[in-house]
Design an enzyme around this catalytic site. Structure first.
Site, mmCIF file in Angstrom:
data_model
loop_
_atom_site.group_PDB
_atom_site.id
_atom_site.type_symbol
_atom_site.label_atom_id
_atom_site.label_comp_id
_atom_site.label_asym_id
_atom_site.label_seq_id
_atom_site.Cartn_x
_atom_site.Cartn_y
_atom_site.Cartn_z
ATOM 1 N N GLY A 45 0.829 -1.200 0.000
ATOM 2 C CA GLY A 45 0.000 0.000 0.000
ATOM 3 C C GLY A 45 0.857 1.242 0.000
ATOM 4 O O GLY A 45 2.009 1.214 0.450
ATOM 5 N N GLN A 50 3.094 10.023 1.091
ATOM 6 C CA GLN A 50 4.391 9.326 1.120
ATOM 7 C C GLN A 50 5.248 9.652 -0.101
ATOM 8 O O GLN A 50 6.449 9.368 -0.107
ATOM 9 C CB GLN A 50 4.177 7.807 1.202
ATOM 10 C CG GLN A 50 3.586 7.372 2.538
ATOM 11 C CD GLN A 50 3.435 5.873 2.593
ATOM 12 O OE1 GLN A 50 2.454 5.319 2.099
ATOM 13 N NE2 GLN A 50 4.406 5.188 3.166
ATOM 14 N N CYS A 92 6.137 -0.021 7.180
ATOM 15 C CA CYS A 92 5.722 1.151 6.405
ATOM 16 C C CYS A 92 6.856 1.526 5.460
ATOM 17 O O CYS A 92 8.017 1.539 5.872
ATOM 18 C CB CYS A 92 5.416 2.305 7.358
ATOM 19 S SG CYS A 92 4.930 3.819 6.505
ATOM 20 N N LEU A 93 6.516 1.833 4.207
ATOM 21 C CA LEU A 93 7.556 2.198 3.233
ATOM 22 C C LEU A 93 8.273 3.476 3.636
ATOM 23 O O LEU A 93 9.394 3.723 3.199
ATOM 24 C CB LEU A 93 6.951 2.336 1.834
ATOM 25 C CG LEU A 93 6.424 1.040 1.205
ATOM 26 C CD1 LEU A 93 5.798 1.319 -0.156
ATOM 27 C CD2 LEU A 93 7.515 -0.006 1.080
ATOM 28 N N HIS A 134 -4.156 1.506 7.732
ATOM 29 C CA HIS A 134 -2.791 2.051 7.772
ATOM 30 C C HIS A 134 -2.645 3.206 6.771
ATOM 31 O O HIS A 134 -2.136 4.278 7.111
ATOM 32 C CB HIS A 134 -1.796 0.922 7.461
ATOM 33 C CG HIS A 134 -0.360 1.363 7.371
ATOM 34 N ND1 HIS A 134 0.606 0.931 8.242
ATOM 35 C CD2 HIS A 134 0.272 2.198 6.497
ATOM 36 C CE1 HIS A 134 1.760 1.497 7.924
ATOM 37 N NE2 HIS A 134 1.590 2.263 6.864
ATOM 38 N N GLU A 135 -3.129 2.978 5.539
ATOM 39 C CA GLU A 135 -2.980 4.003 4.494
ATOM 40 C C GLU A 135 -3.900 5.193 4.771
ATOM 41 O O GLU A 135 -3.514 6.332 4.537
ATOM 42 C CB GLU A 135 -3.259 3.422 3.097
ATOM 43 C CG GLU A 135 -2.374 2.250 2.674
ATOM 44 C CD GLU A 135 -0.884 2.508 2.835
ATOM 45 O OE1 GLU A 135 -0.458 3.674 2.786
ATOM 46 O OE2 GLU A 135 -0.146 1.533 3.048
ATOM 47 N N HIS A 138 -2.333 7.658 6.977
ATOM 48 C CA HIS A 138 -1.373 8.559 6.317
ATOM 49 C C HIS A 138 -2.056 9.845 5.859
ATOM 50 O O HIS A 138 -1.444 10.911 5.884
ATOM 51 C CB HIS A 138 -0.739 7.879 5.096
ATOM 52 C CG HIS A 138 0.445 7.010 5.420
ATOM 53 N ND1 HIS A 138 1.598 7.511 5.977
ATOM 54 C CD2 HIS A 138 0.649 5.677 5.256
ATOM 55 C CE1 HIS A 138 2.473 6.516 6.134
ATOM 56 N NE2 HIS A 138 1.924 5.389 5.713
HETATM 57 ZN ZN LIG Z 1 2.842 3.525 5.751
#
Ligand SMILES: [Zn+2]
Length: 189
Positions: A45, A50, A92-93, A134-135, A138
């Site tokens: 995701g 991000q 998380c990226l 989670h997304e 953000h």
């Molecule tokens: Zn993340």
């Protein structure tokens, strides 16, 4: 085009993203870039903040770890209902190399616009339910570390700052190499 993923702590990740007014070609370009960036980073995701774009846009594809799933584009998503509680070890990226247990709703219903601007509703469970929450976080300027104790969060913050210093040094070194390379090329003329 693969975009650069912002690493936490970065102020852009703490901002609240703004709703999308129109799903047009330029937004679809962003969606395509986000999907490409997510796949290149081996993520399931990615949220627009991000890649430093403060728009309420998500891409999710849990298919590598969840059967029957595919790439989903979510524009202006709203979580309309949640059910149950579950714990999942999240990464998380924007916080590479870190993973911690986070408690989330086990099931969520999300309403959003799709790639063509058409409204749809999706019932999500398993990893997809985790990814949506989670997304969505953000877009609200919240990261999974905000669900942890302040002690854990500070330890991760220190490791990320160290990582950023290393990345900067690497970047500077690469740049210096390029300059050297260019000079070599010049003198060869
Ligand atoms: Zn993340």
């Amino acid at each position: 085009m693969v975009r650069e993923i912002v690493i936490w702590p970065d102020p852009v990740l703490k901002e609240i993203a703004k709703p999308v007014e129109r799903v047009d070609d330029s937004l679809r370009r962003l969606l395509d870039d986000m999907a490409e960036t997510m796949y290149a980073a081996d993520g399931v995701g990615l949220a627009a903040p991000q890649v430093a774009v403060l728009k309420r846009v998500l891409v999710i594809d849990t298919s590598p770890r969840q059967e029957g799933q595919k790439l989903i584009h979510l524009v202006n998503p709203e979580i309309v209902k949640t059910e149950g509680i579950t714990t999942y070890t999240e990464g998380c990226l924007s916080i590479p190399g870190e993973a911690e247990d986070v408690e989330r709703a086990a099931k969520v219903w999300v309403r959003a616009l799709d790639y063509h601007g058409k409204p749809f509703e999706l019932e999500c469970d398993g990893l997809l339910a985790i990814a949506v929450q989670h997304e969505y976080d953000h877009l609200q300027g919240t990261l999974f570390v905000d669900h942890l104790s302040s002690l854990k969060r500070e330890l991760i913050r220190r490791r990320m700052k160290k990582l950023k210093v290393e990345q900067e040094a690497e970047r500077a070194e690469r740049k210096a190499e390029q300059v050297k390379g260019a000079k070599r090329h010049e003198s060869a003329l």
